[in-house]
Write an enzyme that holds these catalytic residues in place. Sequence first.
Site, short mmCIF file in Angstrom:
data_model
loop_
_atom_site.label_atom_id
_atom_site.label_comp_id
_atom_site.label_asym_id
_atom_site.label_seq_id
_atom_site.Cartn_x
_atom_site.Cartn_y
_atom_site.Cartn_z
N ARG A 1 11.24 -3.13 10.58
CA ARG A 1 10.12 -2.60 11.70
C ARG A 1 10.23 -3.33 12.81
O ARG A 1 10.10 -4.73 12.72
CB ARG A 1 8.84 -2.48 10.78
CG ARG A 1 8.72 -1.10 10.18
CD ARG A 1 7.51 -0.87 9.20
NE ARG A 1 6.42 -1.19 9.84
CZ ARG A 1 4.96 -1.07 9.36
NH1 ARG A 1 5.11 -0.62 8.09
NH2 ARG A 1 4.02 -1.72 10.00
N ARG B 1 10.96 -6.45 3.94
CA ARG B 1 11.09 -5.12 4.20
C ARG B 1 12.07 -4.48 5.02
O ARG B 1 12.42 -4.96 6.07
CB ARG B 1 9.62 -4.84 4.72
CG ARG B 1 9.49 -3.25 4.99
CD ARG B 1 8.07 -2.71 5.07
NE ARG B 1 7.39 -3.43 6.07
CZ ARG B 1 5.92 -3.23 5.94
NH1 ARG B 1 5.31 -2.55 5.28
NH2 ARG B 1 5.37 -3.95 6.95
N LYS C 1 0.76 -1.13 -0.05
CA LYS C 1 0.21 0.15 -0.09
C LYS C 1 0.86 1.16 -0.07
O LYS C 1 0.63 2.10 -0.63
CB LYS C 1 -0.94 -0.15 1.13
CG LYS C 1 -1.78 -1.26 1.38
CD LYS C 1 -2.75 -0.99 2.44
CE LYS C 1 -2.10 -1.23 3.76
NZ LYS C 1 -1.40 -2.49 3.93
N ARG D 1 -9.23 1.78 9.10
CA ARG D 1 -8.66 0.21 9.26
C ARG D 1 -10.18 -0.24 9.62
O ARG D 1 -9.95 -1.92 9.53
CB ARG D 1 -8.03 0.45 10.62
CG ARG D 1 -7.02 -0.83 10.72
CD ARG D 1 -5.78 -0.36 9.56
NE ARG D 1 -4.60 -1.03 10.02
CZ ARG D 1 -3.50 -0.46 9.74
NH1 ARG D 1 -3.22 0.49 9.01
NH2 ARG D 1 -2.43 -1.24 9.89
P1 ADP Z 1 2.33 -1.97 3.36
O1 ADP Z 1 2.17 -0.44 3.26
O2 ADP Z 1 0.94 -2.53 2.37
O3 ADP Z 1 2.49 -2.61 4.59
P2 ADP Z 1 4.96 -1.74 1.68
O4 ADP Z 1 4.56 -0.64 0.74
O5 ADP Z 1 5.53 -1.16 2.78
O6 ADP Z 1 3.45 -2.33 2.27
O7 ADP Z 1 5.32 -2.91 0.89
C1 ADP Z 1 6.00 -4.01 1.82
C2 ADP Z 1 7.32 -4.58 1.13
O8 ADP Z 1 7.06 -5.17 -0.15
C3 ADP Z 1 8.30 -3.39 1.16
O9 ADP Z 1 9.49 -3.96 1.11
C4 ADP Z 1 8.28 -2.96 -0.46
O10 ADP Z 1 9.46 -2.41 -0.83
C5 ADP Z 1 7.92 -4.33 -1.00
N1 ADP Z 1 7.08 -4.29 -2.33
C6 ADP Z 1 5.97 -3.26 -2.30
N2 ADP Z 1 5.34 -3.53 -3.51
C7 ADP Z 1 5.81 -4.68 -4.18
C8 ADP Z 1 5.76 -5.27 -5.37
N3 ADP Z 1 4.87 -4.97 -6.35
N4 ADP Z 1 6.63 -6.36 -5.63
C9 ADP Z 1 7.45 -6.66 -4.79
N5 ADP Z 1 7.81 -6.11 -3.48
C10 ADP Z 1 6.88 -5.07 -3.38
P1 AMP Z 2 0.82 0.33 9.19
O1 AMP Z 2 2.12 1.19 8.93
O2 AMP Z 2 -0.45 0.66 8.47
O3 AMP Z 2 1.14 -1.07 8.85
O4 AMP Z 2 0.40 0.29 10.79
C1 AMP Z 2 1.26 -0.10 11.68
C2 AMP Z 2 0.55 -0.15 13.02
O5 AMP Z 2 -0.01 1.27 13.29
C3 AMP Z 2 -0.79 -1.00 12.87
O6 AMP Z 2 -0.37 -2.30 13.23
C4 AMP Z 2 -1.57 -0.37 14.11
O7 AMP Z 2 -1.12 -0.40 15.27
C5 AMP Z 2 -1.22 1.33 13.86
N1 AMP Z 2 -2.08 1.80 12.94
C6 AMP Z 2 -1.95 2.43 11.86
N2 AMP Z 2 -3.01 2.89 11.08
C7 AMP Z 2 -4.13 2.57 12.06
C8 AMP Z 2 -5.35 2.93 12.14
N3 AMP Z 2 -6.04 3.61 11.16
N4 AMP Z 2 -5.96 2.49 13.13
C9 AMP Z 2 -5.57 1.66 14.29
N5 AMP Z 2 -4.30 1.58 14.34
C10 AMP Z 2 -3.52 2.00 13.23
#
Ligand code: ADP
Ligand code: AMP
Length: 213
Positions: A159, A127, A15, A90
Amino acid sequence: MDKRIVLLGPPGAGKGTLARRLAEEMSVPHVATGDMLRAEVAEGTELGRRAKQIMDSGELVPHEIVVEMAIERLGRADAATGWILDGFPRDVEQAVDFERRFDSAVPDVCLYMKVDTGEIIRRITGRRVCPRGHVYHVESNPPRKEGICDEDGLALTQRDDDTEHVVAKRLEVYQEEIGPLVDHYDELGVLRRLDASGDTESVQTRALGIVSQ
Ligand code: ADP
Ligand code: AMP
Protein backbone atom coordinates in the site's frame (compact mmCIF):
# COMPACT_ATOMS: atom_id res chain seq x y z
CA MET A 1 -25.03 -13.70 18.62
CA ASP A 2 -24.25 -9.98 18.62
CA LYS A 3 -24.21 -8.75 15.07
CA ARG A 4 -23.24 -5.09 15.19
CA ILE A 5 -19.54 -4.93 15.85
CA VAL A 6 -16.99 -2.11 15.81
CA LEU A 7 -13.32 -3.10 15.57
CA LEU A 8 -10.77 -0.73 17.08
CA GLY A 9 -7.03 -1.18 16.84
CA PRO A 10 -3.86 0.31 15.42
CA PRO A 11 -3.08 0.28 11.71
CA GLY A 12 -1.88 -3.22 10.85
CA ALA A 13 -3.47 -4.87 13.90
CA GLY A 14 -5.40 -7.24 11.65
CA LYS A 15 -8.80 -5.49 11.74
CA GLY A 16 -9.56 -6.10 8.05
CA THR A 17 -8.45 -9.73 8.26
CA LEU A 18 -10.61 -10.42 11.32
CA ALA A 19 -13.54 -8.38 9.97
CA ARG A 20 -13.65 -10.40 6.75
CA ARG A 21 -13.71 -13.66 8.71
CA LEU A 22 -16.37 -12.49 11.18
CA ALA A 23 -18.50 -11.07 8.37
CA GLU A 24 -18.44 -14.40 6.56
CA GLU A 25 -19.15 -16.36 9.73
CA MET A 26 -22.04 -14.10 10.73
CA SER A 27 -23.41 -13.30 7.24
CA VAL A 28 -23.23 -9.54 7.67
CA PRO A 29 -21.28 -7.00 5.57
CA HIS A 30 -17.73 -5.92 6.35
CA VAL A 31 -17.72 -2.14 6.13
CA ALA A 32 -14.25 -0.58 6.01
CA THR A 33 -13.98 3.15 5.31
CA GLY A 34 -10.33 2.69 4.26
CA ASP A 35 -11.38 0.14 1.60
CA MET A 36 -14.18 2.44 0.43
CA LEU A 37 -11.77 5.36 0.10
CA ARG A 38 -9.22 3.22 -1.76
CA ALA A 39 -12.01 2.16 -4.17
CA GLU A 40 -12.72 5.86 -4.85
CA VAL A 41 -9.01 6.41 -5.48
CA ALA A 42 -8.88 3.43 -7.86
CA GLU A 43 -11.91 4.73 -9.76
CA GLY A 44 -10.30 8.16 -10.06
CA THR A 45 -13.32 10.02 -8.69
CA GLU A 46 -13.10 13.61 -7.45
CA LEU A 47 -13.49 12.36 -3.88
CA GLY A 48 -10.77 9.78 -4.51
CA ARG A 49 -8.35 12.46 -5.74
CA ARG A 50 -8.99 14.56 -2.63
CA ALA A 51 -8.70 11.59 -0.29
CA LYS A 52 -5.54 10.16 -1.87
CA GLN A 53 -3.35 13.12 -0.88
CA ILE A 54 -4.54 12.97 2.71
CA MET A 55 -4.23 9.18 2.96
CA ASP A 56 -0.68 9.30 1.62
CA SER A 57 0.23 11.76 4.37
CA GLY A 58 -1.14 9.47 7.11
CA GLU A 59 -3.70 12.04 8.30
CA LEU A 60 -7.45 11.49 8.60
CA VAL A 61 -9.78 12.27 5.72
CA PRO A 62 -12.35 14.98 6.66
CA HIS A 63 -15.02 13.92 9.07
CA GLU A 64 -18.06 14.76 6.85
CA ILE A 65 -16.80 12.57 4.01
CA VAL A 66 -16.31 9.41 6.05
CA VAL A 67 -19.38 9.73 8.27
CA GLU A 68 -21.55 10.27 5.20
CA MET A 69 -19.92 7.34 3.43
CA ALA A 70 -20.41 4.96 6.37
CA ILE A 71 -24.03 5.98 6.94
CA GLU A 72 -24.88 5.55 3.27
CA ARG A 73 -23.33 2.06 3.25
CA LEU A 74 -24.98 0.94 6.51
CA GLY A 75 -28.36 2.09 5.24
CA ARG A 76 -28.36 -0.54 2.50
CA ALA A 77 -30.56 -3.63 2.83
CA ASP A 78 -27.73 -6.13 3.42
CA ALA A 79 -26.71 -4.24 6.60
CA ALA A 80 -30.18 -4.37 8.16
CA THR A 81 -29.37 -7.35 10.40
CA GLY A 82 -25.85 -6.31 11.37
CA TRP A 83 -22.41 -5.17 10.28
CA ILE A 84 -18.71 -5.29 11.11
CA LEU A 85 -17.19 -1.81 11.11
CA ASP A 86 -13.45 -1.59 10.49
CA GLY A 87 -11.59 1.74 10.60
CA PHE A 88 -14.70 3.72 11.53
CA PRO A 89 -15.36 5.56 13.81
CA ARG A 90 -11.78 6.82 14.04
CA ASP A 91 -12.31 9.43 16.75
CA VAL A 92 -14.98 10.48 19.26
CA GLU A 93 -16.27 13.21 16.96
CA GLN A 94 -17.06 10.63 14.26
CA ALA A 95 -18.64 8.27 16.82
CA VAL A 96 -20.89 10.99 18.26
CA ASP A 97 -21.95 12.24 14.84
CA PHE A 98 -22.62 8.67 13.72
CA GLU A 99 -24.80 8.06 16.81
CA ARG A 100 -26.68 11.30 16.24
CA ARG A 101 -27.45 10.59 12.61
CA PHE A 102 -27.90 6.81 12.44
CA ASP A 103 -30.41 4.67 14.38
CA SER A 104 -28.73 1.77 16.22
CA ALA A 105 -25.23 3.18 15.68
CA VAL A 106 -24.16 1.98 19.12
CA PRO A 107 -22.69 -1.47 18.46
CA ASP A 108 -23.51 -4.59 20.47
CA VAL A 109 -19.78 -5.04 20.97
CA CYS A 110 -16.71 -2.90 20.36
CA LEU A 111 -13.64 -5.13 20.11
CA TYR A 112 -10.47 -3.26 21.06
CA MET A 113 -7.58 -5.15 19.47
CA LYS A 114 -4.26 -5.12 21.29
CA VAL A 115 -1.01 -6.11 19.59
CA ASP A 116 2.51 -5.10 20.59
CA THR A 117 4.36 -2.54 18.47
CA GLY A 118 6.95 -4.98 17.11
CA GLU A 119 4.18 -7.21 15.76
CA ILE A 120 2.29 -4.23 14.27
CA ILE A 121 5.41 -3.24 12.34
CA ARG A 122 5.97 -6.85 11.23
CA ARG A 123 2.36 -7.11 10.03
CA ILE A 124 2.41 -3.76 8.19
CA THR A 125 5.77 -4.18 6.49
CA GLY A 126 4.84 -7.68 5.27
CA ARG A 127 1.38 -6.66 4.03
CA ARG A 128 0.76 -7.04 0.29
CA VAL A 129 -2.47 -6.14 -1.47
CA CYS A 130 -3.99 -6.62 -4.89
CA PRO A 131 -5.72 -3.76 -6.74
CA ARG A 132 -9.11 -5.23 -5.76
CA GLY A 133 -8.21 -5.18 -2.06
CA HIS A 134 -7.35 -8.82 -1.26
CA VAL A 135 -4.81 -8.81 1.57
CA TYR A 136 -1.79 -11.09 2.11
CA HIS A 137 1.28 -11.21 4.30
CA VAL A 138 4.64 -12.33 2.95
CA GLU A 139 5.19 -14.65 5.93
CA SER A 140 1.95 -15.31 7.79
CA ASN A 141 -0.43 -15.42 4.81
CA PRO A 142 1.52 -15.69 1.55
CA PRO A 143 -0.23 -16.15 -1.81
CA ARG A 144 0.23 -19.53 -3.54
CA LYS A 145 2.40 -17.87 -6.23
CA GLU A 146 4.75 -15.17 -4.97
CA GLY A 147 3.57 -11.65 -5.81
CA ILE A 148 0.29 -12.80 -7.44
CA CYS A 149 -3.21 -12.62 -5.96
CA ASP A 150 -4.79 -16.10 -5.55
CA GLU A 151 -8.27 -14.70 -6.19
CA ASP A 152 -7.82 -12.72 -9.39
CA GLY A 153 -4.25 -13.26 -10.64
CA LEU A 154 -3.32 -9.57 -10.33
CA ALA A 155 0.10 -8.37 -9.13
CA LEU A 156 0.46 -7.72 -5.40
CA THR A 157 2.00 -4.47 -4.18
CA GLN A 158 2.59 -2.60 -0.93
CA ARG A 159 0.00 0.00 0.00
CA ASP A 160 1.23 3.54 -0.76
CA ASP A 161 0.69 4.45 2.91
CA ASP A 162 2.62 1.44 4.26
CA THR A 163 5.97 3.23 3.97
CA GLU A 164 8.01 3.79 7.16
CA HIS A 165 7.39 7.55 7.26
CA VAL A 166 3.61 7.36 6.69
CA VAL A 167 3.19 4.43 9.08
CA ALA A 168 4.86 6.51 11.81
CA LYS A 169 2.35 9.31 11.16
CA ARG A 170 -0.62 6.90 11.12
CA LEU A 171 0.47 5.42 14.45
CA GLU A 172 0.84 8.92 15.90
CA VAL A 173 -2.70 9.88 14.76
CA TYR A 174 -4.01 6.60 16.18
CA GLN A 175 -2.38 7.24 19.57
CA GLU A 176 -3.93 10.71 19.74
CA GLU A 177 -7.47 9.48 19.06
CA ILE A 178 -7.74 6.01 20.56
CA GLY A 179 -7.87 6.86 24.29
CA PRO A 180 -11.02 9.03 24.16
CA LEU A 181 -12.66 6.65 21.65
CA VAL A 182 -12.08 3.65 23.93
CA ASP A 183 -13.47 5.65 26.88
CA HIS A 184 -16.52 6.54 24.79
CA TYR A 185 -17.38 2.87 24.06
CA ASP A 186 -16.52 1.89 27.63
CA GLU A 187 -19.03 4.44 28.93
CA LEU A 188 -21.64 2.95 26.57
CA GLY A 189 -20.92 -0.44 28.20
CA VAL A 190 -19.94 -2.24 24.96
CA LEU A 191 -16.12 -2.26 25.09
CA ARG A 192 -14.34 -5.63 25.13
CA ARG A 193 -10.57 -6.04 24.95
CA LEU A 194 -9.25 -8.57 22.43
CA ASP A 195 -5.75 -10.04 22.54
CA ALA A 196 -4.92 -9.85 18.81
CA SER A 197 -1.51 -11.54 19.06
CA GLY A 198 -1.00 -14.98 17.54
CA ASP A 199 -2.18 -16.36 14.23
CA THR A 200 -5.40 -15.38 12.48
CA GLU A 201 -7.21 -18.57 13.59
CA SER A 202 -6.50 -17.88 17.27
CA VAL A 203 -7.59 -14.25 16.97
CA GLN A 204 -10.82 -15.26 15.24
CA THR A 205 -11.58 -17.92 17.89
CA ARG A 206 -11.02 -15.41 20.71
CA ALA A 207 -13.18 -12.81 18.95
CA LEU A 208 -16.03 -15.26 18.34
CA GLY A 209 -15.82 -16.32 21.99
CA ILE A 210 -16.40 -12.71 23.03
CA VAL A 211 -19.18 -11.83 20.59
CA SER A 212 -21.14 -15.01 21.29
CA GLN A 213 -21.15 -14.46 25.07
P1 ADP B 1 -5.59 -3.60 9.50
O1 ADP B 1 -6.88 -3.77 8.75
O2 ADP B 1 -5.79 -3.54 10.98
O3 ADP B 1 -4.74 -2.48 9.00
P2 ADP B 1 -4.83 -6.10 8.13
O4 ADP B 1 -6.01 -7.00 8.40
O5 ADP B 1 -4.69 -5.54 6.77
O6 ADP B 1 -4.75 -4.93 9.28
O7 ADP B 1 -3.53 -6.93 8.53
C1 ADP B 1 -2.23 -6.37 8.40
C2 ADP B 1 -1.28 -7.44 7.89
O8 ADP B 1 -1.11 -8.43 8.91
C3 ADP B 1 -1.79 -8.20 6.65
O9 ADP B 1 -0.67 -8.49 5.84
C4 ADP B 1 -2.40 -9.48 7.22
O10 ADP B 1 -2.30 -10.56 6.29
C5 ADP B 1 -1.53 -9.73 8.45
N1 ADP B 1 -2.25 -10.31 9.58
C6 ADP B 1 -3.51 -10.04 9.99
N2 ADP B 1 -3.83 -10.72 11.09
C7 ADP B 1 -2.71 -11.44 11.42
C8 ADP B 1 -2.38 -12.36 12.47
N3 ADP B 1 -3.26 -12.68 13.43
N4 ADP B 1 -1.14 -12.90 12.48
C9 ADP B 1 -0.24 -12.56 11.52
N5 ADP B 1 -0.48 -11.73 10.50
C10 ADP B 1 -1.70 -11.17 10.44
P1 AMP C 1 -7.17 2.10 6.85
O1 AMP C 1 -7.48 1.33 5.60
O2 AMP C 1 -8.25 1.95 7.90
O3 AMP C 1 -5.78 1.80 7.36
O4 AMP C 1 -7.21 3.63 6.44
C1 AMP C 1 -6.28 4.17 5.51
C2 AMP C 1 -6.43 5.69 5.49
O5 AMP C 1 -7.75 6.05 5.05
C3 AMP C 1 -6.27 6.38 6.83
O6 AMP C 1 -4.91 6.63 7.17
C4 AMP C 1 -7.07 7.68 6.61
O7 AMP C 1 -6.34 8.62 5.84
C5 AMP C 1 -8.23 7.18 5.75
N1 AMP C 1 -9.39 6.76 6.58
C6 AMP C 1 -9.93 5.51 6.67
N2 AMP C 1 -10.96 5.49 7.51
C7 AMP C 1 -11.08 6.77 7.99
C8 AMP C 1 -11.96 7.40 8.91
N3 AMP C 1 -12.92 6.72 9.55
N4 AMP C 1 -11.77 8.72 9.16
C9 AMP C 1 -10.82 9.42 8.54
N5 AMP C 1 -9.95 8.89 7.67
C10 AMP C 1 -10.08 7.57 7.38
